[in-house]
Design a protein around this motif. Structure first.
Motif, short mmCIF file in Angstrom:
data_model
loop_
_atom_site.label_atom_id
_atom_site.label_comp_id
_atom_site.label_asym_id
_atom_site.label_seq_id
_atom_site.Cartn_x
_atom_site.Cartn_y
_atom_site.Cartn_z
N GLU A 180 85.48 63.31 51.03
CA GLU A 180 86.40 64.21 51.72
C GLU A 180 85.68 65.19 52.63
N THR A 181 84.53 65.70 52.17
CA THR A 181 83.76 66.62 53.01
C THR A 181 82.27 66.42 52.73
N ILE A 182 81.45 66.57 53.77
CA ILE A 182 79.99 66.43 53.59
C ILE A 182 79.25 67.70 54.00
N TYR A 183 80.00 68.75 54.31
CA TYR A 183 79.34 69.98 54.78
C TYR A 183 78.65 70.71 53.64
N SER A 184 79.16 70.52 52.42
CA SER A 184 78.52 71.09 51.24
C SER A 184 78.09 69.95 50.34
N LEU A 185 76.81 69.92 49.99
CA LEU A 185 76.25 68.87 49.15
C LEU A 185 75.80 69.50 47.84
N TYR A 186 76.11 68.88 46.74
CA TYR A 186 75.86 69.48 45.43
C TYR A 186 74.74 68.74 44.72
N VAL A 187 73.91 69.50 44.02
CA VAL A 187 72.74 68.94 43.33
C VAL A 187 72.99 69.00 41.82
N THR A 188 72.78 67.89 41.14
CA THR A 188 72.99 67.83 39.69
C THR A 188 71.77 67.23 39.01
N ASP A 189 71.67 67.47 37.68
CA ASP A 189 70.57 66.88 36.92
C ASP A 189 71.02 65.54 36.33
N LYS A 190 70.26 64.99 35.41
CA LYS A 190 70.57 63.68 34.85
C LYS A 190 71.89 63.68 34.08
N GLU A 191 72.23 64.82 33.49
CA GLU A 191 73.49 64.94 32.72
C GLU A 191 74.64 65.41 33.59
N ARG A 192 74.45 65.41 34.92
CA ARG A 192 75.47 65.81 35.90
C ARG A 192 75.78 67.31 35.85
N HIS A 193 74.92 68.12 35.24
CA HIS A 193 75.09 69.57 35.28
C HIS A 193 74.81 70.07 36.70
N LEU A 194 75.62 70.97 37.17
CA LEU A 194 75.45 71.52 38.52
C LEU A 194 74.26 72.46 38.54
N LYS A 249 83.83 72.02 30.73
CA LYS A 249 83.36 72.96 29.72
C LYS A 249 81.85 72.87 29.50
N GLU A 250 81.28 71.69 29.75
CA GLU A 250 79.82 71.51 29.58
C GLU A 250 79.06 71.81 30.87
N LYS A 251 79.76 72.41 31.85
CA LYS A 251 79.15 72.77 33.14
C LYS A 251 78.72 71.55 33.95
N ARG A 252 79.35 70.40 33.71
CA ARG A 252 79.09 69.21 34.50
C ARG A 252 80.01 69.19 35.72
N LEU A 253 79.45 68.79 36.84
CA LEU A 253 80.23 68.73 38.07
C LEU A 253 81.22 67.57 38.00
N VAL A 254 82.53 67.89 38.13
CA VAL A 254 83.55 66.83 38.02
C VAL A 254 84.39 66.69 39.29
N GLY A 255 84.28 67.64 40.21
CA GLY A 255 85.08 67.54 41.43
C GLY A 255 84.88 68.75 42.33
N ILE A 256 85.59 68.75 43.46
CA ILE A 256 85.57 69.88 44.38
C ILE A 256 87.01 70.16 44.84
N VAL A 257 87.27 71.42 45.13
CA VAL A 257 88.55 71.82 45.72
C VAL A 257 88.28 72.23 47.16
N THR A 258 88.97 71.60 48.10
CA THR A 258 88.73 71.87 49.52
C THR A 258 89.75 72.86 50.07
#
Length: 468
Positions: A180-194, A249-258
Motif C-alpha cells: 500500500e505504501t513504500i515511503y515508510s519501511l519497517y525493520v524487524t528482527d527474526k521474531e518480527r519484533h519492530l 501484545k508481543e510487540k511484533r509488527l502485524v500491520g500499518i494504518v495509512t
C-alpha cells in the motif's frame, strides 16, 4: 502569490466541472448503447473520479458502467465506491466477477466492505477466498471494531537490520507493486519484533554496501492492535505521519494504518458527533439521502420522545407554581426569554467542552478549572444580559418586583447553564460514554426545568418579602 492561488482555484473549479460533465456524458452514452465511446471517456479519468461518476448513475446503469472498466482498474475503482454502491454492484454482478474483485481488494478495504454486509454473505465470501487472503481477512475481522487492528492493512514492507541498502532496495522494488505504501519501511528482527524505521529517502541515499541497521531510526512511534481509531487519528495528526506501524501484545509488527484510511475515520467520527449534537440516532451507513422516510423518522424519534418526557417536568414545575402566576400574570411573559437564554448558554459551554475533549486540549486546563471557568463566564454573561433586560422588565412590570425576579434569575440561570453544560460532557466522558450525547438538546432540557423553577421560586420569594 495571489496569481498562483487564483490559478489553483480556477484549476479546482475546472476539475469539478469536468467531473460533472463526465457523469452526464457517461449516462447519455450508456443510455444510447455507445459503450466504446463510454470506455474512451473513462480511460483518462482517475479511479476516484470514475467511482464518483458511477455512484451518480441510476442503479440500472451502475453495473453496466462498471463492466466497461479494465480488470485491474475495476478493483481500484471499487475500493473508492460508496458502501451502498458496492453492495448494489455485488447484487448485480455475476458471482465470478464479484469473487475476483473481493479476492484482489486490499485486506483493510475488504474488511471494511465485509463490515457492511450480512454475516451470511461474509461467510460465503470468506470460504471462496484463497487460503492466504482468507487467513489475513479472518485475522483482521478478529479484532474489535473501530480499533487499529480492524483498520490496518497487512500489505507493508519489513526489512532486516543486517541487509545492505542495496539488498533492501532490491526487495522494495520487488514488493512495491503489492504494497500500500513504500515511503515508510519497517525493520524487524527474526521474531518480527519492530526494531526500527527507515524512510525511502534514507534508503535511496544510503551507501549501497552499508547495513540498514546503521541508518535506521530505532525510536519508532507505534500503536497496538487494540488502540481506538480516534487515538490512531490523533497520533497521525500529531506526528504528521503517512502511516503508523501496528504491533501486537508481543510487540511484533502485524500491520500499518495509512493516512487515507484515517481520513475516513475522521469523517465518520465527525458525523457521529454532529448527529449526537442534534439528538439524531446515526444509522449503520449514515446515508441520509438514500434512506427511506420511515428510517429517517425512526432514527430521530427515540431522542425526541426522551426529550418530550423530560420537558414534561417543566410543565410540572409551572403547574406547581400556578398561584404566583395567577397573582402576577406578566411573570409568564419572561419565561421563554429566561429558558431560551439558559439553553443557549448551556449549549455554548457544552460545545466548547465537547470539542476540548475531542481534541484533548482540555487536558492542559484540567476538568475542574474548565468547569470553574465556564461557571464564571456564565455569571458574567448573566450580568451583561441583566443590564439590558432589567430596565425593560421594570418598565413592563411597572415596578421593581418583576425586574428583580428576572434579573436575579437571569444571572442564576446562565451560571447554572454554563456549569451544567461543562459538567455533563465531562461526566459522560468519565463514564466512558460519548460526551457528544450531552449536547444542545439535553442541556437545553435540563436548563429549561431548572430555569423555570429558579425564576418562579425567586418571584414567589420576592413577593412574600414585599408583603411582609
Amino acid at each position: 502569490m495571489k496569481e498562483n492561488n487564483l490559478e489553483t482555484v480556477t484549476s479546482l473549479s475546472s476539475d469539478l466541472s469536468t467531473r460533472e460533465n463526465i457523469t452526464i456524458q457517461l449516462e447519455e452514452l450508456l443510455i444510447a448503447g455507445n459503450y466504446d465511446e463510454a470506455k474512451l471517456l473513462l480511460e483518462p479519468s482517475q479511479p476516484v473520479d470514475i467511482a464518483d461518476a458511477i455512484g451518480s448513475l441510476p442503479l440500472i446503469l451502475q453495473a453496466l458502467a462498471f463492466r466497461l472498466l479494465k480488470k485491474n482498474e475495476a478493483i481500484e475503482v471499487y475500493e473508492y465506491l460508496d458502501p451502498v454502491v458496492q453492495q448494489t454492484l455485488l447484487e448485480r454482478l455475476r458471482s465470478g466477477e464479484v469473487l475476483e474483485i473481493v479476492e484482489k481488494m486490499s485486506p483493510d478495504d475488504r474488511v471494511q466492505l465485509f463490515d457492511e454486509l450480512p454475516a451470511k454473505v461474509v461467510r460465503k465470501f470468506l470460504s471462496a477466498l484463497s487460503p492466504g487472503e482468507r487467513k489475513v481477512t479472518a485475522e483482521l475481522l478478529g479484532y474489535e471494531p473501530e480499533t487499529a487492528g480492524r483498520l490496518m492493512t497487512t500489505e507493508f514492507i519489513d526489512l532486516k537490520e543486517m541487509q545492505t541498502a542495496a539488498e533492501a532496495l532490491s526487495l522494495v522494488r520487488k514488493r512495491a507493486p503489492f504494497t500500500e505504501t513504500i515511503y515508510s519501511l519497517y525493520v524487524t528482527d527474526k521474531e518480527r519484533h519492530l526494531t526500527g524505521i527507515l524512510s525511502l529517502r534514507d534508503l535511496v541515499t544510503a551507501d549501497p554496501s552499508r547495513p540498514i541497521g546503521d541508518v535506521m531510526t530505532r525510536d519508532v512511534v507505534n500503536i497496538s492492535t487494540n488502540t481506538n481509531q480516534e487515538e490512531v487519528a490523533r497520533a497521525i495528526q500529531r506526528y504528521d505521519f503517512l502511516a503508523l506501524p501496528v504491533v501486537d501484545k508481543e510487540k511484533r509488527l502485524v500491520g500499518i494504518v495509512t493516512v487515507d484510511d484515517l481520513i475516513d475515520v475522521i469523517e465518520q467520527e465527525a458525523t457521529r458527533d454532529i448527529y449526537a449534537a442534534g439528538a439524531v440516532q446515526p444509522g449503520d451507513e449514515d446515508d441520509y439521502f438514500q434512506s427511506s422516510l420511515f428510517t429517517i423518522a425512526r432514527r430521530r424519534i427515540l431522542w425526541l420522545l426522551i426529550l418530550v418526557l423530560a420537558n414534561g417536568l417543566t410543565t410540572k414545575v409551572i403547574a406547581m407554581n400556578d398561584q404566583i402566576l395567577k397573582e402576577i400574570v406578566l411573570l409568564a411573559a419572561f419565561i421563554p426569554l429566561l429558558i431560551g437564554t439558559g439553553g443557549n448558554v448551556g449549549a455554548q459551554s457544552s460545545t466548547v467542552v465537547i470539542r476540548g475533549l475531542s481534541t484533548q486540549k482540555l487536558k492542559s486546563l484540567g476538568a475542574i478549572r474548565a468547569v470553574v471557568k465556564e461557571a464564571i463566564t456564565g455569571a458574567l454573561l448573566g450580568v451583561f444580559m441583566m443590564l439590558v433586560v432589567f430596565p425593560f422588565a421594570w418598565w413592563q412590570g411597572e415596578g421593581p418586583l418583576i425586574a428583580s425576579a428576572v434579573g436575579i434569575s437571569l444571572i442564576s440561570i446562565t451560571t447554572l447553564a454554563a456549569t451544567t453544560g461543562a459538567i455533563l460532557p465531562l461526566l459522560f466522558d468519565k463514564m466512558k460514554l460519548d460526551p457528544a450525547l450531552m449536547s444542545s438538546p439535553f442541556i437545553t432540557t435540563v436548563t429549561d426545568i431548572a430555569g423555570v423553577f429558579i425564576y418562579l421560586s425567586t418571584a414567589k420569594w420576592l413577593l412574600n418579602s414585599s408583603l411582609t
